[in-house]
Design an enzyme around this catalytic site. Structure first.
Site, PDB file in Angstrom:
ATOM      1  N   ARG B  28       0.810  -1.366  -0.058  1.00  0.00           N
ATOM      2  CA  ARG B  28      -0.007   0.098   0.122  1.00  0.00           C
ATOM      3  C   ARG B  28       0.782   1.243  -0.046  1.00  0.00           C
ATOM      4  O   ARG B  28       0.424   2.415  -0.284  1.00  0.00           O
ATOM      5  CB  ARG B  28      -1.057   0.008   1.255  1.00  0.00           C
ATOM      6  CG  ARG B  28      -2.083  -1.276   1.039  1.00  0.00           C
ATOM      7  CD  ARG B  28      -2.829  -1.149   2.368  1.00  0.00           C
ATOM      8  NE  ARG B  28      -1.739  -1.671   3.574  1.00  0.00           N
ATOM      9  CZ  ARG B  28      -2.215  -2.042   4.730  1.00  0.00           C
ATOM     10  NH1 ARG B  28      -3.096  -1.565   5.079  1.00  0.00           N
ATOM     11  NH2 ARG B  28      -1.286  -2.490   5.410  1.00  0.00           N
ATOM     12  N   TYR B  49      -2.175  -2.744  -4.505  1.00  0.00           N
ATOM     13  CA  TYR B  49      -2.335  -4.144  -5.088  1.00  0.00           C
ATOM     14  C   TYR B  49      -3.269  -4.150  -6.389  1.00  0.00           C
ATOM     15  O   TYR B  49      -2.950  -5.031  -7.254  1.00  0.00           O
ATOM     16  CB  TYR B  49      -3.164  -4.993  -3.998  1.00  0.00           C
ATOM     17  CG  TYR B  49      -2.636  -5.029  -2.512  1.00  0.00           C
ATOM     18  CD1 TYR B  49      -1.281  -5.012  -2.422  1.00  0.00           C
ATOM     19  CD2 TYR B  49      -3.517  -4.788  -1.430  1.00  0.00           C
ATOM     20  CE1 TYR B  49      -0.719  -5.219  -1.125  1.00  0.00           C
ATOM     21  CE2 TYR B  49      -3.071  -5.043   0.021  1.00  0.00           C
ATOM     22  CZ  TYR B  49      -1.606  -4.931  -0.062  1.00  0.00           C
ATOM     23  OH  TYR B  49      -0.982  -5.064   1.237  1.00  0.00           O
ATOM     24  N   LEU B  65      -1.795 -11.719   3.033  1.00  0.00           N
ATOM     25  CA  LEU B  65      -2.334 -10.565   3.833  1.00  0.00           C
ATOM     26  C   LEU B  65      -3.296 -11.148   5.307  1.00  0.00           C
ATOM     27  O   LEU B  65      -3.506 -12.287   5.275  1.00  0.00           O
ATOM     28  CB  LEU B  65      -3.633  -9.723   3.032  1.00  0.00           C
ATOM     29  CG  LEU B  65      -2.844  -9.182   1.685  1.00  0.00           C
ATOM     30  CD1 LEU B  65      -4.269  -8.692   0.803  1.00  0.00           C
ATOM     31  CD2 LEU B  65      -2.086  -8.203   2.069  1.00  0.00           C
ATOM     32  N   HIS B  70      -8.575 -11.767   2.953  1.00  0.00           N
ATOM     33  CA  HIS B  70      -8.272 -12.892   1.871  1.00  0.00           C
ATOM     34  C   HIS B  70      -9.557 -12.778   0.829  1.00  0.00           C
ATOM     35  O   HIS B  70      -9.332 -12.575  -0.337  1.00  0.00           O
ATOM     36  CB  HIS B  70      -8.134 -14.057   2.340  1.00  0.00           C
ATOM     37  CG  HIS B  70      -6.846 -14.594   2.908  1.00  0.00           C
ATOM     38  ND1 HIS B  70      -6.459 -15.810   3.802  1.00  0.00           N
ATOM     39  CD2 HIS B  70      -5.942 -13.590   3.191  1.00  0.00           C
ATOM     40  CE1 HIS B  70      -5.142 -15.486   4.043  1.00  0.00           C
ATOM     41  NE2 HIS B  70      -5.094 -14.344   3.881  1.00  0.00           N
ATOM     42  N   LYS B  88      -2.281 -19.406   5.056  1.00  0.00           N
ATOM     43  CA  LYS B  88      -3.062 -19.833   6.104  1.00  0.00           C
ATOM     44  C   LYS B  88      -3.065 -18.815   6.993  1.00  0.00           C
ATOM     45  O   LYS B  88      -2.176 -18.192   7.480  1.00  0.00           O
ATOM     46  CB  LYS B  88      -2.611 -21.367   6.281  1.00  0.00           C
ATOM     47  CG  LYS B  88      -1.434 -21.505   6.788  1.00  0.00           C
ATOM     48  CD  LYS B  88      -0.740 -21.419   8.092  1.00  0.00           C
ATOM     49  CE  LYS B  88      -0.372 -20.155   8.444  1.00  0.00           C
ATOM     50  NZ  LYS B  88       0.595 -20.189   9.589  1.00  0.00           N
ATOM     51  N   ASP B 172      -2.978 -20.219  13.032  1.00  0.00           N
ATOM     52  CA  ASP B 172      -1.475 -20.095  12.602  1.00  0.00           C
ATOM     53  C   ASP B 172      -0.837 -21.422  12.818  1.00  0.00           C
ATOM     54  O   ASP B 172       0.193 -21.588  12.132  1.00  0.00           O
ATOM     55  CB  ASP B 172      -0.926 -18.799  13.637  1.00  0.00           C
ATOM     56  CG  ASP B 172       0.421 -18.533  13.305  1.00  0.00           C
ATOM     57  OD1 ASP B 172       0.467 -18.360  11.955  1.00  0.00           O
ATOM     58  OD2 ASP B 172       1.379 -18.359  14.162  1.00  0.00           O
TER      59      ASP B 172
END
Lengths: 354, 354
Positions: B28, B49, B65, B70, B88, B172
């Site tokens: 960004r 993006y 991201l 997503h 993920k 995570d």
């Protein structure tokens, strides 16, 4: 007391101990007792447990009978003034165990359960390491203990008979895992447990169980699986904020000459998370016979009780009573949870005077 | 897409791959993008993006991201005809992921999630061994995956922000563990799970979780712990009736040059239960870069989709879509269980057409 197969192991252990001597064996069958004694160089053989308990030459008895018979025979042994070393699982439930131990204390005899790994030098070394805080704040203990029983075992072994040993794989294997967790966490009792039986016998005896133990404050947790239908495993891992300890054969030393445990500290991702850096060490412990040590410690506790010896380094009589009831309390909660379909249940708190 | 720190790892991976090329980076902030590109020999840098997605030279984008973004960016990438490799946890929930994957399929672009360990030769070798039945009937999978996050992480990292990634340690770390279990058990989805959060952020994001996965028929079970407050561990054990497999670094290879896994078979007590006999082996796997393999497999799946290549050995596009939604289904159930205080909840079944 009895010619149960575990007795063979303990025969060797007593022979290897520095302070215990095997005097006699008893069986309900005089013939079996005589045969067992003759093949092992044991001086006396009795055709009943009562005769054994009446022998004034005997100081202590080893009781590997089915759990449902412990109450009767521990009581009779205590009444006869014999110290007792009792196989696990100790009792069908906590109140029964408290009763047995009170009977021993009233009779002035020592109680100890037969958890051999407690007496390995390795065990003391691992516990010392945890107590010193080398792994940081402890967060988890996980353990797997299993063997794949054959059809005959699952149909007829004592350990799966609802009227002889209701605890099944929990009592036979989980007893060791709960005990290890108690020791690793400084004898702190979990407040609650969940125990899910993935498989049970038709009589409701659990043969494959997953347990989770919860502690006050939720700062740590312990889980273990105890199974008669998974291949042989006997591992434990203790993990803290700063590292982890692992032992792959914590119950029966893989090799009598040399065993080990491993420690990983300071592990972290490095190089843009493309690999791991850590400090790994493997500690070897040589030439220890945990079974012989158990009998030596038992002898030392008996000597202390009789006023003839110093407090044993591995713990005095009160310690051994305490770890038994704490372990039994966890077993009671696990069985209650199994019976409640895996619900989270409170762990009973043993009487403070034991 | 983004200059997130994981991008550095993937930069190296793409450089090491045989079939992928890194063309551009977008942030960004144009300044950040230019800096990132310049320090890494990347040709193009974009300050948005959208500009990246408009570049006709680019075939595919890597999307690391925050999970909550997503849906938007996978949708825009698909609409721009770009294949996507997505970090993920893939989505906030299963319906959202199904929507994303349908958008990719409708646009004719490939979907793959960024689970690197799936692409290590070791992983294929271990899965082959399980499929061949070398451990007998599989009974258990257990795994520990954790790291001890510092205060700053627990206060501000994306992975503990309820509005960015509600799944916390489950998404995570547990994502990898659920994935390993899916692969080990031939993509069989558990029917139910329990997931207990031992600790969560004030916003309700779980940071220390114990999961148990139940399968139809109760012949096997899988458990794992995912934690941001225990020292770094990343192990998995799979145990069957005839043996067990263990891997101590299944997510990030400890050493880029050589990794291993160990197998124990035929273990049993011998010599009056005084020691253990078993067959132990350690399999070494050398010189594999799982990250580079991931990009090569991704490229092969893209080539197959474009009609220009054979089906990749590691699985075609449908396989990669399927494992993503199955993993997400487990995550959804785990989060539902966490929200229900650890109750046993059913696992949602993903749409059959994905």
């Amino acid at each position: 007391m009895s010619t149960a197969s575990i007795g063979s192991k303990n025969y060797h252990a007593i022979k290897a101990s520095k302070s215990a001597e095997i005097v006699a064996v008893a069986s309900r069958s005089l013939e079996k007792a005589r045969e067992w004694a003759a093949s092992r160089d044991v001086r006396k053989a009795y055709g009943s447990y009562e005769e054994l308990l009446a022998d004034p030459e005997i100081d202590a008895v080893y009781i590997p009978l089915p759990t449902s018979l412990h109450k009767e025979w521990v009581g009779k042994a205590a009444a006869a003034g014999k110290h007792v070393l009792v196989e696990k699982p100790c009792a069908l439930n906590l109140p029964e165990l408290e009763g047995m131990i009170r009977a021993c204390s009233a009779a002035g005899v020592v109680w100890m359960d037969g958890v051999m790994f407690m007496h390995h030098d390795r065990q003391h070394m691992m516990m010392d390491m945890l107590r010193k805080g080398e792994l940081g704040t402890l967060r988890r203990l996980d353990s797997g203990f299993s063997f794949c029983a054959d059809k005959a075992f699952l149909e007829s072994n004592i350990r799966v008979q609802a009227d002889l040993d209701r605890l099944g794989a929990l009592g036979d294997l989980g007893w060791y895992q709960a005990r290890f967790a108690l020791c690793a966490f400084d004898l702190e009792l979990p407040t609650h447990v969940t125990a899910v039986a993935h498989a049970s016998t038709a009589g409701g005896v659990p043969i494959d169980v997953s347990v989770c133990m919860y502690y006050a404050g939720n700062e740590k947790v312990a889980t273990f699986d105890s199974s008669f239908r998974t291949g042989f495993r006997q591992w434990v891992e203790v993990a803290g904020t700063a590292g982890a300890l692992r032992c792959d054969d914590f119950v029966v030393a893989r090799n009598a000459e040399s065993v080990e445990y491993s420690v990983v500290k300071g592990a972290d991702l490095v190089a843009d998370h493309r690999r791991v850096a850590d400090e790994r060490s493997t500690v070897q412990v040589k030439g220890v016979c945990q079974e012989a040590n158990m009998f030596d410690t038992f002898s030392a506790v008996v000597a202390e009780r009789a006023g003839g010896g110093a407090a044993p380094a591995a713990g005095s009589a009160a310690h051994w009573r305490r770890v038994s009831v704490l372990t039994q309390a966890i077993m009671d909660a696990c069985m209650a949870s199994v019976d409640a379909g895996g619900a989270k249940v409170p762990v009973p708190v043993p009487a403070a005077d034991i």
